[in-house]
Design a protein around this motif. Structure first.
Motif, PDB file in Angstrom:
ATOM      1  N   LEU A  76      53.934  73.209  35.245  1.00  0.00           N
ATOM      2  CA  LEU A  76      54.423  73.959  36.405  1.00  0.00           C
ATOM      3  C   LEU A  76      54.899  73.048  37.534  1.00  0.00           C
ATOM      4  O   LEU A  76      55.649  73.485  38.407  1.00  0.00           O
ATOM      5  CB  LEU A  76      53.334  74.903  36.935  1.00  0.00           C
ATOM      6  CG  LEU A  76      53.046  76.162  36.124  1.00  0.00           C
ATOM      7  CD1 LEU A  76      52.028  77.032  36.847  1.00  0.00           C
ATOM      8  CD2 LEU A  76      54.319  76.966  35.848  1.00  0.00           C
ATOM      9  N   ARG A  77      54.479  71.793  37.514  1.00  0.00           N
ATOM     10  CA  ARG A  77      54.948  70.849  38.536  1.00  0.00           C
ATOM     11  C   ARG A  77      56.386  70.424  38.278  1.00  0.00           C
ATOM     12  O   ARG A  77      57.077  69.978  39.193  1.00  0.00           O
ATOM     13  CB  ARG A  77      54.041  69.615  38.560  1.00  0.00           C
ATOM     14  CG  ARG A  77      52.613  69.876  39.002  1.00  0.00           C
ATOM     15  CD  ARG A  77      51.860  68.562  39.140  1.00  0.00           C
ATOM     16  NE  ARG A  77      52.478  67.707  40.151  1.00  0.00           N
ATOM     17  CZ  ARG A  77      52.436  66.381  40.143  1.00  0.00           C
ATOM     18  NH1 ARG A  77      51.820  65.764  39.158  1.00  0.00           N
ATOM     19  NH2 ARG A  77      53.023  65.681  41.099  1.00  0.00           N
ATOM     20  N   ALA A  78      56.831  70.531  37.016  1.00  0.00           N
ATOM     21  CA  ALA A  78      58.179  70.062  36.649  1.00  0.00           C
ATOM     22  C   ALA A  78      59.198  71.164  36.879  1.00  0.00           C
ATOM     23  O   ALA A  78      59.879  71.615  35.960  1.00  0.00           O
ATOM     24  CB  ALA A  78      58.189  69.603  35.193  1.00  0.00           C
ATOM     25  N   ASP A  79      59.319  71.604  38.132  1.00  0.00           N
ATOM     26  CA  ASP A  79      60.282  72.664  38.431  1.00  0.00           C
ATOM     27  C   ASP A  79      61.627  72.059  38.785  1.00  0.00           C
ATOM     28  O   ASP A  79      61.706  70.968  39.347  1.00  0.00           O
ATOM     29  CB  ASP A  79      59.768  73.545  39.580  1.00  0.00           C
ATOM     30  CG  ASP A  79      59.690  72.777  40.886  1.00  0.00           C
ATOM     31  OD1 ASP A  79      60.501  73.041  41.776  1.00  0.00           O
ATOM     32  OD2 ASP A  79      58.805  71.883  40.995  1.00  0.00           O
ATOM     33  N   ASN A  80      62.675  72.781  38.438  1.00  0.00           N
ATOM     34  CA  ASN A  80      64.046  72.361  38.743  1.00  0.00           C
ATOM     35  C   ASN A  80      64.527  73.199  39.918  1.00  0.00           C
ATOM     36  O   ASN A  80      65.037  74.292  39.751  1.00  0.00           O
ATOM     37  CB  ASN A  80      64.947  72.570  37.518  1.00  0.00           C
ATOM     38  CG  ASN A  80      66.300  71.911  37.674  1.00  0.00           C
ATOM     39  OD1 ASN A  80      66.738  71.633  38.784  1.00  0.00           O
ATOM     40  ND2 ASN A  80      66.972  71.662  36.557  1.00  0.00           N
TER      41      ASN A  80
END
Length: 627
Positions: A76-80
């Motif tokens: 969830l931290r790897a959002d674009n």
């Protein structure tokens, strides 16, 4: 208001959390219908006290590691730019390694296959969940077990038929329905746990380790069913943009996981007392008075889970079209307020056909379990691989930290995938077949577009030079504005050449518009338009859209007012060049793929639908292009 901003108020946060229960957790929330049953179903794992505790421990720690740690804490931290999903992750990963072309191409291929295999998941999920719910008939009314497949098909037919009316009304009910569902899961499990509280010992991971050590190969095979406990985990990341991190995390830790654990352990407690309940422990856990309501609620929850995957398939299709991975197709907006509410007829009925085939061919959730696991584990593994490249090359974390952060998850994902690949011959081939088919279409379309673009570029005429030549002896100028859409900036559109050749006129104002889609979710209005004057009331315009933006060309062109360019909607015509592609024997793709691309190109819906062009003001001019 975005979900991220709305989440700042307690009331809005509560609403988003309840909404997440329905949209995000619909799939994983229905896994108790079949997950524990399938581990013992094949007969490889003996039904006894220690094995029940060992399997429960495996289920618990699989949820904890894959969902709680991998997805909720890391992925969830790897959002674009606030968006999630495999396409958003693919865009992040390929952007991070932009300076490494071979690696970028490899990641693109892997990401394309993951996106393609998603469509296999979108077929298996409705078939699996609805079948799993309707199989309650065999438990409560065994004399009517022949009705399971017909009833399942009837429910699915109704579900796909109502898609054209939009899902806004149904979507509002998703959260409350799943709130009741998860509450029921917990309430069904608690009494059984109270009768047999030592089942809670399975929280100790020693039981899972002992089970794997004792049974070895059998335990490895059983992992193919254990992974069913996390089906739908990808939805946590895919729906990030709709709800934001906080509501998704609150819903998981505060409600979903506790309810699932209580229900699984309740089923396990039931099996310790009544091993014969393995026939269908989910439905047999209910007291007699609750059986009919539970059957109805389970069917409703299965519909919610299926709806979430169907809606996601529409969204993924739209994003793939905007990134040039699929041909343009008809996309209908079913809400004037929410741009996410869309209906794609071709995808809807294509999914329905494959879902019917899956239900009719496999006939039970047990036979579909192998097919389900293959699709899920492939996407889980690909997501982990993409995450490594994002945190290593995008976030610039040290190599050792990246390996530690993703290595454990990769080993676990790969182990589950290897276990499920053993089931390829027993149903796993089905989503693989769909995935390979979609992958072939995407790759053919992407390479065909590049090949066509190269061919057109070979014969292209520089726009500035052409206009300079035209205005040496200008043609008759007519009132109004002409918008010529061109694939590439600075190239003379074929539509302009045909217009001058056949009509021998030029509009008073001419816009040469190129639409560019970027590998980011959103591009704001302040960066939407680039304008360059070509003199003589001619303008080179470039419109920029992210893969989540709505590619509305007329609306975007209104922004030209700030650049001193005025367009009267009633006096503006849009010129499209409909190129007819003819495959030829040459050095490009294989001839059969060129023919496939040509067929897809001919059958693609008009750009008017996709770009929101006013169809009553479109002039189409065609030409033949050999590739």
């Amino acid at each position: 208001m975005s979900s991220h901003n709305a989440a700042r108020s307690p009331a809005a946060l509560a609403g988003l959390t309840i909404g997440a229960l329905g949209v995000v957790y619909g799939d994983i929330g229905t896994s108790p219908l079949y997950a524990l049953k399938e581990v013992f179903h094949g007969g490889h794992v003996p039904m006894n006290h220690d094995n029940v505790l060992g399997v429960l421990s495996l289920l618990f720690w699989t949820m904890t590691i894959i969902v709680s740690l991998k997805y909720v804490l890391l992925i969830l931290r790897a959002d674009n730019n606030g968006e999630g999903g495999l396409i958003a992750m693919l865009a992040l990963a390929t952007t991070a390694v932009r300076g490494k072309p071979p690696l970028r191409r490899g990641l693109m291929m892997v990401g394309l296959f993951g996106t393609a295999i998603f469509f296999g998941d979108a077929v298996i999920t409705p078939a699996m969940t609805v079948l799993g719910a309707v199989e309650g008939i065999d438990v409560y009314f065994p004399q009517y077990d022949d009705a399971i497949v017909p009833v399942t098909l009837l429910v699915l037919a109704g579900l796909f038929a109502v898609q054209r009316f939009g899902t806004s009304g149904v979507g509002k009910a998703f959260g409350p329905v799943m709130l009741v569902w998860f509450t029921s899961l917990a309430l069904l499990g608690i009494p059984q746990i109270l009768r047999n509280p030592h089942v809670l010992q399975a929280i100790n991971p020693i039981y899972a380790i002992q089970f794997c050590v004792q049974y070895g190969w059998v335990a490895f095979v059983a992992l193919g069913a254990v992974v069913l406990v996390v089906t739908g985990g990808e939805a946590l990341y895919a729906d990030l943009g709709h709800f934001g991190k906080k509501p998704i995390r609150i819903a998981w830790y505060g409600f979903v996981m506790p309810a699932l654990v209580l229900n699984y352990f309740g089923q396990g407690a039931l099996l310790l007392d009544r091993p014969e309940a393995i026939k269908n422990p989910f439905f047999l856990i209910a007291p007699p008075w609750a059986q009919i309501p539970l059957f109805c609620l389970a069917t409703l929850a299965a519909i919610v889970a299926s709806q979430a995957l169907i809606t996601a398939a529409f969204s993924v299709t739209k994003q793939a079209v905007q990134l040039g991975l699929l041909p343009r197709m008809r996309i209908i907006h079913t809400s004037v307020r929410d741009i996410g509410q869309i209906y794609v007829p071709f995808v809807n009925w294509g999914l329905f056909v494959f879902v019917v085939v899956a239900v009719a061919f496999f006939g039970s959730s047990s036979k579909l379990a192998g097919a389900y696991g293959v699709a899920v584990t492939i996407d889980m593994t690909i997501t982990t691989v993409m995450t490594f490249f994002v945190i290593r090359y995008g976030w610039r974390y040290p190599l050792w930290l990246c390996v530690v952060a993703t290595g454990l998850f990769f080993v676990i994902d790969a182990t589950f995938l290897a276990s499920n690949l053993l089931k390829v011959a027993h149903g796993g081939w089905f989503p693989l077949l769909i995935g390979i088919g979609m992958f072939t279409l995407m790759l053919t379309w992407k390479q065909g577009r590049r090949q066509l673009s190269d061919k057109l570029r070979e014969d292209a005429i520089d726009l500035k030079s052409f206009l300079e030549a035209v205005f040496l002896n200008p043609p008759t100028r007519v009132q109004g504005s002409a918008v010529f859409l061109a694939a590439e900036q600075g190239v003379t559109p074929n539509a302009l050449l045909h217009n001058l050749k056949h009509n021998k006129v030029l509009h008073q104002q001419n816009l040469f518009v190129s639409v560019k889609h970027h590998e980011v979710p959103w591009i704001g209005f302040d960066k939407r338009v680039d304008v360059e004057s070509l003199d003589n009331d001619c303008w080179q315009v470039t419109l920029h859209f992210g893969f989540k933006n709505e590619p509305d060309v007329p609306d975007a062109l209104k922004l030209l007012e700030t650049h001193g360019v005025h367009l009267d909607e009633m006096e503006t015509s849009y010129f499209l060049s409909r190129d007819i592609v003819i495959p030829t024997i040459g050095s490009g793709m294989a001839l059969w793929r060129e023919k496939l691309f040509a067929s897809m190109h001919r059958n693609a819906a008009a750009a008017a639908d996709f770009l929101h062009l006013p169809t009553n003001r479109i002039v189409e001019l065609g030409s033949k292009v050999e590739i």
